[in-house]
Design a protein around this motif. Structure first.
Motif, short mmCIF file in Angstrom:
data_model
loop_
_atom_site.label_atom_id
_atom_site.label_comp_id
_atom_site.label_asym_id
_atom_site.label_seq_id
_atom_site.Cartn_x
_atom_site.Cartn_y
_atom_site.Cartn_z
N PHE A 192 -5.67 -5.70 -0.89
CA PHE A 192 -4.48 -6.55 -0.80
C PHE A 192 -4.58 -7.54 0.36
O PHE A 192 -4.13 -8.67 0.24
CB PHE A 192 -3.21 -5.70 -0.73
N SER A 193 -5.21 -7.14 1.46
CA SER A 193 -5.42 -8.08 2.57
C SER A 193 -6.26 -9.26 2.12
O SER A 193 -5.92 -10.43 2.38
CB SER A 193 -6.10 -7.38 3.75
N GLN A 194 -7.36 -8.98 1.45
CA GLN A 194 -8.23 -10.04 0.95
C GLN A 194 -7.52 -10.90 -0.09
O GLN A 194 -7.67 -12.13 -0.10
CB GLN A 194 -9.51 -9.44 0.36
N SER A 195 -6.76 -10.28 -0.95
CA SER A 195 -6.03 -11.01 -1.98
C SER A 195 -5.01 -11.96 -1.36
O SER A 195 -4.91 -13.13 -1.76
CB SER A 195 -5.33 -10.02 -2.92
N PHE A 196 -4.25 -11.49 -0.37
CA PHE A 196 -3.24 -12.33 0.26
C PHE A 196 -3.88 -13.46 1.08
O PHE A 196 -3.31 -14.54 1.19
CB PHE A 196 -2.30 -11.50 1.14
N GLU A 197 -5.08 -13.20 1.64
CA GLU A 197 -5.79 -14.26 2.37
C GLU A 197 -6.33 -15.31 1.41
O GLU A 197 -6.25 -16.51 1.67
CB GLU A 197 -6.96 -13.66 3.17
N LYS A 198 -6.91 -14.87 0.30
CA LYS A 198 -7.52 -15.78 -0.66
C LYS A 198 -6.47 -16.56 -1.45
O LYS A 198 -6.68 -17.72 -1.81
CB LYS A 198 -8.41 -14.99 -1.62
N PHE A 199 -5.34 -15.93 -1.73
CA PHE A 199 -4.29 -16.56 -2.55
C PHE A 199 -2.94 -16.48 -1.83
O PHE A 199 -2.03 -15.79 -2.29
CB PHE A 199 -4.19 -15.88 -3.92
N PRO A 200 -2.80 -17.21 -0.71
CA PRO A 200 -1.52 -17.15 0.01
C PRO A 200 -0.38 -17.67 -0.87
O PRO A 200 -0.56 -18.64 -1.61
CB PRO A 200 -1.75 -18.04 1.23
N GLY A 201 0.73 -16.99 -0.80
CA GLY A 201 1.89 -17.41 -1.57
C GLY A 201 1.86 -17.02 -3.03
O GLY A 201 2.73 -17.41 -3.81
N VAL A 257 0.84 -1.20 0.00
CA VAL A 257 0.00 0.00 0.00
C VAL A 257 0.87 1.26 0.00
O VAL A 257 0.52 2.27 -0.62
CB VAL A 257 -0.98 -0.02 1.19
N ALA A 258 2.03 1.20 0.64
CA ALA A 258 2.93 2.37 0.70
C ALA A 258 3.50 2.72 -0.67
O ALA A 258 4.01 3.83 -0.86
CB ALA A 258 4.06 2.10 1.69
N HIS A 259 3.39 1.85 -1.64
CA HIS A 259 3.86 2.16 -3.00
C HIS A 259 2.87 3.07 -3.74
O HIS A 259 3.19 3.57 -4.82
CB HIS A 259 4.07 0.87 -3.81
N PHE A 260 1.70 3.28 -3.15
CA PHE A 260 0.67 4.14 -3.74
C PHE A 260 0.67 5.50 -3.02
O PHE A 260 1.02 5.58 -1.84
CB PHE A 260 -0.72 3.52 -3.57
N LEU A 261 0.25 6.54 -3.72
CA LEU A 261 -0.02 7.81 -3.07
C LEU A 261 -1.22 7.63 -2.14
O LEU A 261 -2.02 6.71 -2.35
CB LEU A 261 -0.34 8.89 -4.12
N PRO A 262 -1.40 8.49 -1.14
CA PRO A 262 -2.55 8.33 -0.23
C PRO A 262 -3.90 8.23 -0.94
O PRO A 262 -4.77 7.49 -0.51
CB PRO A 262 -2.48 9.57 0.66
#
Length: 173
Positions: free
Chosen positions: A96-105, A69-74
């Motif tokens: 991104f939280s949902q994406s990492f939970e749904k597709f770990p790794g 998220v820090a790679h994006f402007l606010p």
């Protein structure tokens, strides 16, 4: 008035033309010199943009939500290939939280095709994004990203993913 032979007239004209060409060349050198300096600066900025993209890939592949998220402007945004817009830090964090939970790794790869500097602190980056899940499935889309330099680092102002359907094979036509 003194008359010149055609040969002498040609020589006189050539000298005048040579002088004009010399002046034009001198002016061209003066004009090109700042461009060469800009090219070196552009090269430095292009390298910084490529480094920022590599850092994004590394943070994504490590599953670091806050770092991604820090790679994006606010108020930065991601527009997915279906046209859904995720704008701002909170929306991107949820995505991104949902994406990492749904597709770990899941692993991200970026192929950058072009980087165009539009002015001081503004660039467009285009290429292909491939996301591969841990079970080997992958999704590939084209992307176009507007980058802005903020706090001496390149950050995403807006990125748009575009589904790029491959051309049909001859047997499919």
């Amino acid at each position: 008035m003194r008359q010149r032979s055609p040969e002498m007239l040609y020589v006189a004209m050539s000298r005048g033309a040579a002088a004009r060409i010399g002046r034009i060349a001198f002016v061209a050198v003066l004009m090109i010199r700042p461009m060469l300096a800009c090219s070196a600066e552009d090269s430095t900025e292009t390298q910084a943009i490529q480094a920022a993209a590599a850092a994004l890939v590394q943070d994504f592949n490590a599953g670091k939500v806050e770092a991604v998220v820090a790679h994006f402007l606010p108020q930065g945004e991601l527009i997915d290939d279906e046209g859904v817009t995720y704008q701002g830090t909170d929306a991107l964090r949820r995505l991104f939280s949902q994406s990492f939970e749904k597709f770990p790794g899941a692993q991200l790869q970026l192929q950058i095709d072009s980087i165009r500097l539009l002015g001081p602190g503004l660039a467009i980056q285009e290429g292909t994004r491939t996301l591969t899940t841990s079970d080997g499935a992958h999704a590939q889309v084209r992307f176009s990203t507007v980058l802005a330099k903020a706090d001496s680092s390149w950050r995403i102002a807006s990125t748009r993913e575009i589904y790029d359907e491959p051309a049909p094979t001859p047997s499919e036509q």
